[in-house]
Design an enzyme around this catalytic site. Structure first.
Site, PDB file in Angstrom:
ATOM      1  N   PHE A 149       0.810  -1.222   0.000  1.00  0.00           N
ATOM      2  CA  PHE A 149       0.000   0.000   0.000  1.00  0.00           C
ATOM      3  C   PHE A 149       0.842   1.269   0.000  1.00  0.00           C
ATOM      4  CE2 PHE A 149       1.022  -0.005   4.497  1.00  0.00           C
ATOM      5  CZ  PHE A 149       1.108   1.345   4.780  1.00  0.00           C
ATOM      6  N   LYS A 173      -1.366  -6.804  -9.229  1.00  0.00           N
ATOM      7  CA  LYS A 173      -2.290  -6.973  -8.100  1.00  0.00           C
ATOM      8  C   LYS A 173      -1.855  -5.957  -7.050  1.00  0.00           C
ATOM      9  CE  LYS A 173      -3.054  -8.229  -4.478  1.00  0.00           C
ATOM     10  NZ  LYS A 173      -3.431  -7.238  -3.405  1.00  0.00           N
ATOM     11  N   GLU A 176      -5.087  -3.628  -1.767  1.00  0.00           N
ATOM     12  CA  GLU A 176      -6.529  -3.371  -1.706  1.00  0.00           C
ATOM     13  C   GLU A 176      -6.848  -2.123  -0.890  1.00  0.00           C
ATOM     14  OE1 GLU A 176      -4.637  -5.674  -0.461  1.00  0.00           O
ATOM     15  OE2 GLU A 176      -5.594  -6.944   1.042  1.00  0.00           O
ATOM     16  N   ARG A 177      -5.820  -1.568  -0.193  1.00  0.00           N
ATOM     17  CA  ARG A 177      -6.088  -0.388   0.644  1.00  0.00           C
ATOM     18  C   ARG A 177      -6.078   0.905  -0.167  1.00  0.00           C
ATOM     19  NH1 ARG A 177      -1.917  -1.767   5.378  1.00  0.00           N
ATOM     20  NH2 ARG A 177      -1.768  -3.905   4.650  1.00  0.00           N
ATOM     21  N   SER A 226       5.525  -7.007   3.105  1.00  0.00           N
ATOM     22  CA  SER A 226       6.121  -7.381   4.394  1.00  0.00           C
ATOM     23  C   SER A 226       6.872  -8.715   4.269  1.00  0.00           C
ATOM     24  CB  SER A 226       5.021  -7.478   5.451  1.00  0.00           C
ATOM     25  OG  SER A 226       4.089  -8.453   5.062  1.00  0.00           O
ATOM     26  N   CYS A 281       9.513   1.810   3.234  1.00  0.00           N
ATOM     27  CA  CYS A 281      10.428   0.709   3.540  1.00  0.00           C
ATOM     28  C   CYS A 281      11.846   1.219   3.737  1.00  0.00           C
ATOM     29  CB  CYS A 281      10.410  -0.304   2.417  1.00  0.00           C
ATOM     30  SG  CYS A 281      10.995   0.389   0.887  1.00  0.00           S
ATOM     31  N   GLU A 382       8.962  -4.121  13.086  1.00  0.00           N
ATOM     32  CA  GLU A 382       8.836  -3.071  12.078  1.00  0.00           C
ATOM     33  C   GLU A 382       7.526  -2.346  12.369  1.00  0.00           C
ATOM     34  OE1 GLU A 382       7.939  -4.174   8.010  1.00  0.00           O
ATOM     35  OE2 GLU A 382       8.860  -2.347   7.259  1.00  0.00           O
TER      36      GLU A 382
HETATM   37  P1  NAD Z   1       1.679  -6.625   2.947  1.00  0.00           P
HETATM   38  O1  NAD Z   1       2.727  -7.663   2.964  1.00  0.00           O
HETATM   39  O2  NAD Z   1       0.588  -6.685   3.949  1.00  0.00           O
HETATM   40  O3  NAD Z   1       0.934  -6.626   1.521  1.00  0.00           O
HETATM   41  C1  NAD Z   1       1.652  -6.655   0.301  1.00  0.00           C
HETATM   42  C2  NAD Z   1       0.798  -7.341  -0.749  1.00  0.00           C
HETATM   43  O4  NAD Z   1       0.553  -8.681  -0.339  1.00  0.00           O
HETATM   44  C3  NAD Z   1      -0.562  -6.690  -0.958  1.00  0.00           C
HETATM   45  O5  NAD Z   1      -0.837  -6.662  -2.333  1.00  0.00           O
HETATM   46  C4  NAD Z   1      -1.511  -7.596  -0.207  1.00  0.00           C
HETATM   47  O6  NAD Z   1      -2.784  -7.640  -0.789  1.00  0.00           O
HETATM   48  C5  NAD Z   1      -0.840  -8.955  -0.282  1.00  0.00           C
HETATM   49  N1  NAD Z   1      -1.108  -9.779   0.897  1.00  0.00           N
HETATM   50  C6  NAD Z   1      -1.295  -9.344   2.175  1.00  0.00           C
HETATM   51  N2  NAD Z   1      -1.505 -10.395   2.986  1.00  0.00           N
HETATM   52  C7  NAD Z   1      -1.448 -11.520   2.229  1.00  0.00           C
HETATM   53  C8  NAD Z   1      -1.577 -12.915   2.507  1.00  0.00           C
HETATM   54  N3  NAD Z   1      -1.814 -13.358   3.730  1.00  0.00           N
HETATM   55  N4  NAD Z   1      -1.445 -13.776   1.494  1.00  0.00           N
HETATM   56  C9  NAD Z   1      -1.191 -13.342   0.242  1.00  0.00           C
HETATM   57  N5  NAD Z   1      -1.062 -12.019  -0.076  1.00  0.00           N
HETATM   58  C10 NAD Z   1      -1.183 -11.126   0.900  1.00  0.00           C
HETATM   59  O7  NAD Z   1       2.418  -5.202   2.985  1.00  0.00           O
HETATM   60  P2  NAD Z   1       1.781  -3.770   3.149  1.00  0.00           P
HETATM   61  O8  NAD Z   1       1.271  -3.589   4.535  1.00  0.00           O
HETATM   62  O9  NAD Z   1       0.866  -3.472   2.017  1.00  0.00           O
HETATM   63  O10 NAD Z   1       3.078  -2.858   2.920  1.00  0.00           O
HETATM   64  C11 NAD Z   1       3.994  -2.567   3.951  1.00  0.00           C
HETATM   65  C12 NAD Z   1       5.147  -3.546   3.979  1.00  0.00           C
HETATM   66  O11 NAD Z   1       5.810  -3.541   2.727  1.00  0.00           O
HETATM   67  C13 NAD Z   1       6.214  -3.153   4.995  1.00  0.00           C
HETATM   68  O12 NAD Z   1       6.672  -4.315   5.630  1.00  0.00           O
HETATM   69  C14 NAD Z   1       7.298  -2.523   4.147  1.00  0.00           C
HETATM   70  O13 NAD Z   1       8.596  -2.552   4.713  1.00  0.00           O
HETATM   71  C15 NAD Z   1       7.218  -3.358   2.921  1.00  0.00           C
HETATM   72  N6  NAD Z   1       7.811  -2.688   1.778  1.00  0.00           N
HETATM   73  C16 NAD Z   1       9.035  -3.116   1.351  1.00  0.00           C
HETATM   74  C17 NAD Z   1       9.648  -2.491   0.290  1.00  0.00           C
HETATM   75  C18 NAD Z   1      10.999  -2.938  -0.191  1.00  0.00           C
HETATM   76  O14 NAD Z   1      11.420  -2.460  -1.224  1.00  0.00           O
HETATM   77  N7  NAD Z   1      11.687  -3.826   0.488  1.00  0.00           N
HETATM   78  C19 NAD Z   1       9.004  -1.423  -0.360  1.00  0.00           C
HETATM   79  C20 NAD Z   1       7.754  -1.035   0.087  1.00  0.00           C
HETATM   80  C21 NAD Z   1       7.165  -1.668   1.160  1.00  0.00           C
END
Ligand code: NAD
Length: 498
Positions: A149, A173, A176-177, A226, A281, A382
């Site tokens: 998101f 994909k 969704e937020r 994450s 991130c 985090e």
């Molecule tokens: P998230 O992991 O909750 O979601 C990421 C994606 O995974 C979304 O599209 C979501 O719909 C999907 N998802 C969520 N739960 C799932 C599940 N149980 N099974 C399958 N798919 C699922 O992350 P977020 O809260 O949207 O974003 C924040 C996180 O992203 C933080 O941990 C941040 O550090 C990380 N991030 C990392 C980078 C990087 O370059 N390393 C960049 C941006 C964000």
């Protein structure tokens, strides 16, 4: 109320969605739209469209593909303000910050515009008598991106311009937020002349992700999010025979040495910690104060933290907006309470902040925690919010040991006036992206982005040269054009050059 639809084969599909989820405006707390939640059937429809589109798109010339990228880039420039406002209204970040992420994402499009140069193969003349060797790279097919998101425009832009310019077709994909930016970008691609089916958007959560990870028609998956989900995506998709790049979470440390310009360091650390409400991130979440730097640094940080202007993302002068959801707001405020209970000093307490006229918004103020130790939750988790923890150590080597022991290794920074210290730091630190007097060292698009340890699962960073490698596979061709007068007999031994 608006329903945000998928985008398949050049337009939103017709028909009613069976499942939807609310999308909120974080500044007001109000539900402002519904987004459809896709599943196996929607992913399959998108894969079919992308597979058909791949047949012609992969045969299009390099010039045609880069021309689309040039047009797309121009549209991103022209619509930056509009897209910035769409992002701000669903994510909460300031419009200027949203414009910043569009600019950084656009740089990847600019990299893709120059693909003709980067995609050149190599040629070896006369490796054996009358024999030459050359190599070239070809697209994979249908590839997918699953994104978080916090950068609804930039993170997908790390992926799709390179995937598409190298001849693949793409299914995004998004989170969704804050789903609307993806559809806006899809429309810009269409206006730029991209054929239908080359760029598709499937909205949703776990069901949509699982359908992507297991679909036999998808060749590769790029994931950013994450760490637990990155590990899951990597495991599932590789076990279904796909190429995977999976970038995870972070806990980024900024080390401040006593010889640093403390005003400069504190300024940049404050912006790096609280910009985008800490939902980056590459956000600075831990300041490691070395030796004598500590007391003076905390004093300046406290002053600067109290000056941060919190408000709605579209209000002039706002520096920090709300968090993305009520859950995130509650999680961050709870973490500040736990830190206090575990012995941290709450120098600035951001909890309970109310913004006039936006009382139901998901706001929390910036929090500054001193005397944090590596055993505390505020250090280990985090938090992904506007909380800066200060850790006190005696030496640079101790700071390096602390950072190296942390499971994450995305970004880090060192503030110093010493070239020797900077060199020692960048050589010994187990982190992928390093800033020397630069707090948020996000690499330019023609380098690749990616951390170490739990911040990158697998071995593939994103965009730049690694992006080209990820979205293509190589061929090596050994060629002989025999002259009729020089026929040589075929040998039965393994071929060697002579
Ligand atoms: P998230 O992991 O909750 O979601 C990421 C994606 O995974 C979304 O599209 C979501 O719909 C999907 N998802 C969520 N739960 C799932 C599940 N149980 N099974 C399958 N798919 C699922 O992350 P977020 O809260 O949207 O974003 C924040 C996180 O992203 C933080 O941990 C941040 O550090 C990380 N991030 C990392 C980078 C990087 O370059 N390393 C960049 C941006 C964000």
């Amino acid at each position: 109320m608006t329903t945000i639809q998928h985008w398949i084969n050049g337009s939103p599909p017709q028909g009613d969605a069976t499942a939807t989820q609310p999308v909120f405006n974080p500044a007001t707390g109000a539900e402002q739209a519904q987004v459809v939640l896709g599943g196996t059937a929607d992913v399959d429809t998108a894969v079919q469209a992308a597979t058909t589109a791949f047949e012609t798109w992969s045969e299009s010339s390099l010039t045609q593909r880069t021309q689309v990228m040039f047009a797309f880039r121009q549209l991103l420039v022209e619509h930056e303000e509009e897209l910035g406002r769409i992002i701000s209204a669903e994510h909460g970040k300031t419009v200027d910050d949203a414009r910043g992420e569009i600019t950084r994402g656009r740089e990847v499009v600019e990299f893709a515009c120059g693909l003709g140069d980067v995609l050149k193969g190599s040629f070896s003349d006369q490796v054996s008598r009358g024999v030459d060797v050359h190599n070239f790279r070809q697209p994979l097919g249908v590839v997918a991106g699953i994104t978080p998101f916090n950068f609804p425009a930039m993170v997908p832009l790390w992926m799709h311009p390179i995937a598409i310019a190298t001849g693949n077709t793409f299914i995004l994909k998004p989170s969704e937020r804050d789903p609307s930016a993806a559809n806006f970008v899809a429309d810009l691609y269409k206006k730029a002349g991209l054929p239908d089916g080359v760029f598709n958007v499937i909205h949703g959560g776990k069901d949509a992700v699982d359908a992507i990870l297991t679909h036999p028609g998808i060749e590769a998956v790029s994931f950013v999010g994450s760490t637990p989900i990155a590990k899951y995506v990597h495991e599932q998709a590789t076990s279904h025979g796909k190429r995977v790049q999976a970038l995870g979470g972070a806990k980024n440390h900024a080390v401040v040495l006593p010889d640093a310009d403390l005003e400069f360091a504190a300024n940049h650390i404050t912006a790096g910690a609280y910009g985008s409400a800490g939902e980056r991130c590459m956000a600075v979440s831990v300041a490691v104060a070395v030796g004598d730097a500590a007391d003076a640094l905390v004093e300046v940080l406290e002053r600067k933290t109290r000056e941060v202007k919190v408000g709605p993302g579209d209000a002039p002068g706002t520096e920090m907006g709300p968090l993305v959801t009520k859950t995130a707001q509650e999680r961050v405020e709870h973490a500040v309470g736990v830190a206090a209970a575990q012995g941290a000093t709450v120098v600035v307490d951001g909890r309970g902040l109310k913004i006039d006229g936006h009382e139901d918004g998901f706001f929390t103020g910036p929090s500054l925690l001193d005397h944090v130790t590596t055993e505390m939750e505020a250090y280990q988790e985090e938090l992904f919010g506007p909380v800066l923890a200060i850790l006190r150590v005696d030496t640079l080597d101790e700071a390096i040991s602390v950072i190296n022991a942390n499971p994450y290794g995305n970004g880090t920074a060192l503030f110093t006036a010493s070239g020797e210290a900077a060199r020692r730091f960048q050589r010994n630190i187990k982190v992928g992206m390093i800033g020397i007097n630069v707090p948020v060292p996000v690499p330019m698009s023609y380098y690749s982005f990616g951390g170490w340890k739990d911040s990158l699962i697998g071995d593939s960073p994103i965009h730049g040269p690694e992006g080209i490698r990820f979205y293509t596979r190589p061929k090596v061709v050994t060629t002989r054009w025999p002259q009729p007068a020089q026929q040589v007999a075929a040998g039965f031994n393994f071929p060697t050059s002579s």
